[in-house]
Design a protein around this motif. Structure first.
Motif, PDB file in Angstrom:
ATOM      1  N   LEU A 744       0.717  -1.295  -0.037  1.00 44.87           N
ATOM      2  CA  LEU A 744      -0.081   0.061   0.089  1.00 44.87           C
ATOM      3  C   LEU A 744       0.675   1.085   0.100  1.00 44.87           C
ATOM      4  CD1 LEU A 744      -2.605  -0.990   2.843  1.00 44.87           C
ATOM      5  CD2 LEU A 744      -3.105  -0.891   0.250  1.00 44.87           C
ATOM      6  N   LYS A 745       0.487   2.276  -0.748  1.00 49.27           N
ATOM      7  CA  LYS A 745       1.165   3.400  -0.539  1.00 49.27           C
ATOM      8  C   LYS A 745       0.850   4.008   0.587  1.00 49.27           C
ATOM      9  CE  LYS A 745       0.977   3.881  -5.702  1.00 49.27           C
ATOM     10  NZ  LYS A 745       0.311   4.672  -6.849  1.00 49.27           N
ATOM     11  N   PRO A 746       1.947   5.085   1.028  1.00 50.08           N
ATOM     12  CA  PRO A 746       1.420   5.963   2.127  1.00 50.08           C
ATOM     13  C   PRO A 746       0.398   6.648   2.363  1.00 50.08           C
ATOM     14  CG  PRO A 746       3.991   6.358   1.471  1.00 50.08           C
ATOM     15  CD  PRO A 746       3.024   5.430   0.680  1.00 50.08           C
ATOM     16  N   GLY A 747      -0.173   7.201   1.349  1.00 48.09           N
ATOM     17  CA  GLY A 747      -1.420   8.014   1.588  1.00 48.09           C
ATOM     18  C   GLY A 747      -2.681   7.228   1.321  1.00 48.09           C
ATOM     19  N   GLN A 748      -2.661   5.910   0.740  1.00 49.51           N
ATOM     20  CA  GLN A 748      -3.618   5.297   0.137  1.00 49.51           C
ATOM     21  C   GLN A 748      -4.425   4.737   1.449  1.00 49.51           C
ATOM     22  OE1 GLN A 748      -2.388   1.865  -2.036  1.00 49.51           O
ATOM     23  NE2 GLN A 748      -4.428   1.335  -2.763  1.00 49.51           N
ATOM     24  N   LYS A 749      -5.783   5.103   1.485  1.00 49.41           N
ATOM     25  CA  LYS A 749      -6.754   4.652   2.419  1.00 49.41           C
ATOM     26  C   LYS A 749      -7.236   3.390   2.236  1.00 49.41           C
ATOM     27  CE  LYS A 749      -8.169   9.402   3.635  1.00 49.41           C
ATOM     28  NZ  LYS A 749      -9.354  10.145   3.637  1.00 49.41           N
ATOM     29  N   VAL A 750      -7.358   2.537   3.229  1.00 54.69           N
ATOM     30  CA  VAL A 750      -7.973   1.245   3.365  1.00 54.69           C
ATOM     31  C   VAL A 750      -8.869   1.052   4.546  1.00 54.69           C
ATOM     32  CG1 VAL A 750      -5.988   0.450   4.803  1.00 54.69           C
ATOM     33  CG2 VAL A 750      -7.384  -1.089   3.215  1.00 54.69           C
ATOM     34  N   ALA A 751     -10.009   0.181   4.391  1.00 55.23           N
ATOM     35  CA  ALA A 751     -10.928   0.017   5.382  1.00 55.23           C
ATOM     36  C   ALA A 751     -10.362  -1.078   6.438  1.00 55.23           C
ATOM     37  CB  ALA A 751     -12.367  -0.657   4.825  1.00 55.23           C
ATOM     38  N   GLY A 752     -10.568  -1.035   7.640  1.00 58.01           N
ATOM     39  CA  GLY A 752      -9.934  -1.564   8.460  1.00 58.01           C
ATOM     40  C   GLY A 752     -10.628  -1.614  10.039  1.00 58.01           C
ATOM     41  N   LYS A 753     -10.561  -2.740  10.754  1.00 56.11           N
ATOM     42  CA  LYS A 753     -11.161  -2.870  11.881  1.00 56.11           C
ATOM     43  C   LYS A 753      -9.827  -3.020  13.022  1.00 56.11           C
ATOM     44  CE  LYS A 753     -15.536  -4.780  10.578  1.00 56.11           C
ATOM     45  NZ  LYS A 753     -16.499  -5.885  10.713  1.00 56.11           N
ATOM     46  N   VAL A 754     -10.112  -2.521  14.126  1.00 52.77           N
ATOM     47  CA  VAL A 754      -9.192  -2.773  15.312  1.00 52.77           C
ATOM     48  C   VAL A 754      -9.990  -3.206  16.341  1.00 52.77           C
ATOM     49  CG1 VAL A 754      -7.597  -1.345  16.871  1.00 52.77           C
ATOM     50  CG2 VAL A 754      -8.224  -0.458  14.628  1.00 52.77           C
ATOM     51  N   ARG A 755      -9.509  -4.527  16.745  1.00 53.21           N
ATOM     52  CA  ARG A 755     -10.198  -5.228  17.869  1.00 53.21           C
ATOM     53  C   ARG A 755      -9.248  -5.644  18.904  1.00 53.21           C
ATOM     54  NH1 ARG A 755     -14.650  -7.398  15.433  1.00 53.21           N
ATOM     55  NH2 ARG A 755     -14.944  -7.678  13.224  1.00 53.21           N
ATOM     56  N   GLY A 756      -9.934  -5.633  20.237  1.00 52.88           N
ATOM     57  CA  GLY A 756      -9.297  -5.690  21.344  1.00 52.88           C
ATOM     58  C   GLY A 756      -8.581  -4.254  21.880  1.00 52.88           C
ATOM     59  N   ALA A 757      -8.772  -3.252  21.519  1.00 53.36           N
ATOM     60  CA  ALA A 757      -7.986  -2.052  21.887  1.00 53.36           C
ATOM     61  C   ALA A 757      -8.403  -1.879  23.495  1.00 53.36           C
ATOM     62  CB  ALA A 757      -8.429  -0.600  21.022  1.00 53.36           C
ATOM     63  N   CYS A 758     -10.003  -2.167  23.519  1.00 53.25           N
ATOM     64  CA  CYS A 758     -10.332  -1.823  24.966  1.00 53.25           C
ATOM     65  C   CYS A 758      -9.720  -2.760  26.025  1.00 53.25           C
ATOM     66  CB  CYS A 758     -12.158  -2.196  24.920  1.00 53.25           C
ATOM     67  SG  CYS A 758     -12.383  -3.769  24.727  1.00 53.25           S
ATOM     68  N   CYS A 759      -9.334  -3.903  25.829  1.00 55.36           N
ATOM     69  CA  CYS A 759      -8.738  -4.749  26.572  1.00 55.36           C
ATOM     70  C   CYS A 759      -7.219  -4.314  27.167  1.00 55.36           C
ATOM     71  CB  CYS A 759      -8.514  -6.139  26.246  1.00 55.36           C
ATOM     72  SG  CYS A 759     -10.146  -6.829  25.750  1.00 55.36           S
ATOM     73  N   VAL A 760      -6.744  -3.583  26.145  1.00 51.49           N
ATOM     74  CA  VAL A 760      -5.282  -3.239  26.616  1.00 51.49           C
ATOM     75  C   VAL A 760      -5.272  -1.646  26.818  1.00 51.49           C
ATOM     76  CG1 VAL A 760      -4.126  -5.028  25.049  1.00 51.49           C
ATOM     77  CG2 VAL A 760      -4.643  -2.768  24.147  1.00 51.49           C
ATOM     78  N   GLY A 761      -6.392  -1.133  27.187  1.00 52.09           N
ATOM     79  CA  GLY A 761      -6.171   0.358  27.569  1.00 52.09           C
ATOM     80  C   GLY A 761      -6.137   1.562  26.542  1.00 52.09           C
ATOM     81  N   LEU A 762      -6.518   1.005  25.232  1.00 49.16           N
ATOM     82  CA  LEU A 762      -6.247   2.053  24.148  1.00 49.16           C
ATOM     83  C   LEU A 762      -7.616   2.385  23.447  1.00 49.16           C
ATOM     84  CD1 LEU A 762      -3.153   0.610  22.263  1.00 49.16           C
ATOM     85  CD2 LEU A 762      -3.220   2.269  23.799  1.00 49.16           C
ATOM     86  N   THR A 763      -8.510   2.092  24.256  1.00 50.20           N
ATOM     87  CA  THR A 763      -9.907   2.588  23.349  1.00 50.20           C
ATOM     88  C   THR A 763      -9.947   4.157  23.042  1.00 50.20           C
ATOM     89  OG1 THR A 763     -10.958   0.982  24.895  1.00 50.20           O
ATOM     90  CG2 THR A 763     -12.335   2.782  23.661  1.00 50.20           C
ATOM     91  N   ASP A 764      -9.457   5.013  23.940  1.00 54.55           N
ATOM     92  CA  ASP A 764      -9.459   6.401  23.754  1.00 54.55           C
ATOM     93  C   ASP A 764      -8.436   6.631  22.594  1.00 54.55           C
ATOM     94  OD1 ASP A 764     -11.268   6.783  25.479  1.00 54.55           O
ATOM     95  OD2 ASP A 764      -9.810   7.585  26.900  1.00 54.55           O
ATOM     96  N   GLN A 765      -7.430   6.007  22.040  1.00 50.34           N
ATOM     97  CA  GLN A 765      -6.756   6.151  21.250  1.00 50.34           C
ATOM     98  C   GLN A 765      -6.748   5.515  19.564  1.00 50.34           C
ATOM     99  OE1 GLN A 765      -4.618   8.398  21.940  1.00 50.34           O
ATOM    100  NE2 GLN A 765      -5.013   8.182  24.193  1.00 50.34           N
TER     101      GLN A 765
END
Length: 875
Positions: A744-765
């Protein structure tokens, strides 16, 4: 380009930083507002630096630019810390250099100084000084030197001339200045004695000739590179314990070509392992031979005049020394006296630093300073800590000089300089006069023709510039000076002499509290810069192309106590990029309402990112402070660079965009403003022009020159906020790396999901992570085609990407297949070699280790490529 580079900005801050359009006007504004003028009546603690006075003939070179950047950074920081700062400028009359420059100017008109006579010639030098001297002072303004121009001095102005005459008289009366015949460095072209610093040594090709003195069992062989001086030999010396010559010690041998008989003496100076173990002794033309001659009562036979022409009677009379050398060797060869000849013979030869003429050691009547007692005082001041040398490792070199110092030849056979204040009467009277003494007049009275070594007057610089010998208010307020910054290469030639003079004249009060010794500037390959090599860099060129700030930052970022530094143009370009980054960051912050008008919110009202950047800023203040105090400019600048570029621009600004978009603008604006305010203050000593422009736009303050220096709050670091942001950084970094691996090129947008952030204290980030890594919210047709798992201290976060339609799968498979084939070929080759017993038996250990490393890399590449191929959707 990122949003940081392209955001619409406030109209009052230009789109780009253009140093050439701003620097001169800014500097003049500082001068006009008298920010750099020290107030002797102030009750602030003093901080004093006296500028190492550049030659009146000089222009700014890289060494100057580095040292001036150091002194300006020190001065600006202390001024911001509330000190009464005096950085006092001036120039050195530079006796021999200036006289040579004017003589060359006269030669263009077909004139010599003798044609004008002494008085008219000195008048011409003063005229030349007014017209051409001091160019370097204007160049210092280009660099941004915050100097008190109202106190500018010159080593031959009225006040400093009075100081020179006063201390000469005092030392003469105390028996510390005397006249004697000694061996000195002599330049046959400049017709003057030279100090050691005025002699450049180089490895030159010459000849080593072995000559037999005497005949039969009583003969002795000596070797020399200067056969012409044998005409002045008055002895041959051997070591007293050398068994080969015991039968000859105390006898005489005939000196070839002269008919004179000279003694063979025993002296412990002789090295029996060097050459034949016997040396010719020419007391009038060699410093070591002179000492041997003094110990044994040998006559001093001068066989050359001041122009290095042979004056000894005989067939060589009137020959130049370099004409006489081969003629004498030929005559010795004809007599069968040449035992051996070695050509070329490379050895160290001294040259006059002004005209490159080979220096001649010569016995001459000169004026000397007896240094033993004042050198002991200079040594004691460092040993007891009154003066501290940075780095401390150079203390040993300092003590090597002060503990083994020889008396100093201070007279020069020039017309430009401080004339020696000694008068001779018609009946042999000798009178030394002080500045208030009556000068002897009348028939037959004459003043000594010589002038003083330039280092004599510059040795008084730390106190003569403040008004000594008068008890001035400046002297009371600003002496001793706080810091001397100079190169380690003149530790002896200038630093030691200032220490000796200062302690002698100022009742044992040292001239400096700290001596910072920096290294020399070299090119990017570590080679010494020189015009002849074509590797010199003109700092004025850098300032034209990249600005004074970028030039200064490049030099300060490479300045460590006692260490040489290499520079290259790309590093100046990198510093220019840093100033551009700082400019764009401030413009972004201003465009998004950054302010210092209101206090920071309470800690509990701030986000983890806000608390983290404030803690990092607090640590930065402490780091910069401690490194400035230790003269570790490189470390201070590296910390400022790293924080500004990495932590603030690359991380916090990106998070701030999200926080503002989420409605937390007011707190974020306050944090942005506060961080920039502190960073610009911390950077100001190093890069004063751009920081002044940005800070006044941000704060509306009068000037950074007179702003307060930041102080660390001392608050306890928020470890939870630190862990949260470190988790964000790792997650974002791993996603960026994974994206790159997926093609992927640096500026290229791609759809994605982030799973498990709440469990490691990263929800706000997560919103910040998504923004930084160009992850869009998944739609209804989201298909997981690639998965990344990132391990963090509290667990793992899984990132799922939909790459459908974002890459050319067929092309990517083809590219990866090619890379896989290359890696497999490398693995096969290395495996085969490591399986060859014959190869393993003969190959060195380092060769085998390299092949094993190549094999491991190939295996890793094969695994990575296969994993990537497996993750790709079907074409």
């Amino acid at each position: 380009m990122t949003e940081l580079d392209t955001a619409t900005q406030r109209p009052d801050l230009p789109a780009a930083w253009t140093p050439a359009e701003v620097e001169a006007e800014l500097y003049q504004r500082w001068v006009d507002r008298r920010y750099f003028e020290a107030d002797v009546k102030s009750d602030k603690p003093p901080f004093t630096i006296v500028l190492p006075p550049p030659n009146v003939t000089g222009s700014l070179h890289m060494g100057h630019a580095m040292n001036h950047s150091v002194m300006d950074a020190l001065s600006r920081r202390r001024r911001m810390q509330g000190y009464e700062v005096l950085w006092l400028p001036g120039m050195d009359h530079a006796g021999i250099a200036t006289q040579n420059a004017v003589e060359r100017d006269l030669a263009k008109q077909g004139l010599s100084r003798q044609d004008l006579g002494r008085e008219k010639f000195v008048e011409r030098v003063w005229e030349w000084k007014e017209e051409y001297g001091g160019k370097i002072l204007d160049q210092m303004k280009r660099l941004g030197d915050g100097i008190d121009w109202s106190r500018e001095r010159f080593t031959m102005d009225e006040g400093l001339s009075r100081a020179v005459q006063t201390i000469f008289k005092k030392m003469y009366d105390d028996g510390l200045i005397y006249q004697a015949e000694r061996i000195i460095n002599w330049c046959p072209r400049c017709q003057t004695a030279l100090s050691d610093i005025e002699v450049d040594h180089s490895e030159d090709e010459g000849e080593l000739v072995s000559i037999r003195y005497g005949d039969g069992e009583n003969s002795i062989v000596v070797a020399t590179t200067r056969a012409e001086t044998m005409l002045g030999d008055t002895a041959v010396a051997v070591h007293p314990d050398d068994e080969r010559y015991q039968h000859l010690i105390g006898t005489e041998v005939e000196l070839p070509l002269t008919g004179r008989r000279i003694p063979i003496v025993a002296d412990a100076h002789v090295d029996p392992k060097f050459g034949t173990g016997a040396v010719k002794v020419t007391p009038a033309h060699d410093p070591n031979d002179f000492e041997i001659g003094q110990r044994h009562g040998l006559p001093n036979l001068t066989i050359m005049d001041g122009r290095a022409t042979i004056t000894a009677n005989g067939p060589f009379l009137g020959l130049d020394r370099f004409e006489a050398r081969p003629a004498i060797v030929a005559a010795l060869r004809a007599e069968g006296r040449i035992v051996a000849e070695k050509r070329p013979y490379v050895h160290s030869v001294g040259h006059c630093s002004r005209c490159n003429t080979v220096v001649e050691p010569r016995l001459s009547l000169q004026w000397w300073v007896k240094v033993e007692t004042i050198a002991e005082a200079a040594s004691a001041a460092v040993r007891d800590g009154r003066t501290k040398i940075h780095p401390a490792e150079l203390n040993k070199r300092y003590f090597d000089w002060t503990d083994n110092l020889h008396d100093w030849c201070i007279s020069r056979q020039l017309w430009w300089g401080h004339r020696i204040p000694v008068f001779y009467g018609p009946d042999g009277e000798v009178v030394c006069v002080g500045p208030d003494d009556e000068v002897p007049t009348g028939e037959g009275w004459r003043q000594d023709e010589d002038v003083l070594d330039t280092w004599f007057s510059s040795g008084l610089w730390p106190f003569s510039t403040l008004g000594w010998p008068e008890s001035t208010e400046d002297l009371k307020k600003f002496y001793p000076t706080s810091v001397l910054s100079t190169g380690y290469d003149i530790l002896f030639f200038w630093v030691v002499r200032m220490m000796m003079f200062g302690l002698y004249a100022m009742d044992e009060v040292q001239p400096f509290d700290h001596v910072f010794l920096h290294g020399l500037i070299r090119d990017q390959y570590g080679k010494k810069m020189s015009k002849s090599k074509g590797n010199g860099i003109d700092p004025l060129d850098w300032m034209e192309r990249y600005g004074a700030d970028a030039t200064r930052f490049t030099l300060l970022r490479g300045t460590n106590p006692g260490s040489d530094m290499a520079v290259a143009e790309e590093w100046a370009a990198g510093s220019r990029n840093f100033t551009t980054k700082l400019w764009n960051a401030t413009r972004f912050a201003l465009a998004n309402g950054a302010t210092v008008a209101r206090p920071l919110p309470a800690r509990e009202e701030l986000t983890a990112a806000d608390r983290w950047i404030l803690d990092e800023l607090d640590a930065l203040v402490s780091t910069v402070d401690s490194n400035f105090e230790a003269f570790q400019f490189s470390r201070a600048c590296e910390a400022l660079y790293s924080f500004t570029w990495d932590e603030f621009c690359d991380w916090y600004l990106e998070i701030a965009k999200v926080q503002i978009a989420e409605g937390r603008a007011e707190a974020t604006q306050s944090v942005l403003g506060h961080v920039l305010d502190v960073v610009l203050r911390l950077l100001h000593p190093a890069i004063p022009f751009i920081t002044e422009t940005l800070w006044t736009s941000l704060t509306g303050g009068e000037s950074l020159v007179v702003a307060d220096w930041p102080k660390a709050s001392g608050a306890e670091r928020d470890l939870d906020a630190l862990a949260e942001i470190e988790g964000l950084k790792k997650l974002a970094t791993e996603i960026r790396r994974f994206r790159s691996e997926q093609g992927l090129k640096p500026g290229q947008k791609v759809a994605g999901k982030v799973r498990g952030a709440c469990c490691v204290g990263l929800t706000d980030q997560v919103p910040s992570v998504r923004a930084m890594t160009r992850l869009t919210e998944p739609g209804e047709e989201f298909t997981v085609s690639a998965t990344l798992e990132v391990g963090l201290p509290k667990g793992a976060v899984k990132v799922e990407l939909d790459l459908s339609g974002t890459i050319d799968v067929a092309a990517e498979r083809k590219r990866l297949a090619k890379d896989l084939a290359a890696a497999q070929k490398e693995l096969e080759g290395t495996t085969k070699k490591l399986g060859n017993e014959a190869f393993l038996a003969k190959a060195p250990a380092d060769v085998k280790a390299k092949i094993e490393d190549r094999k491991a890399v190939a295996e890793s590449e094969i695994a990575r490529i296969n994993e990537r191929l497996a993750a790709l959707p079907e074409a």
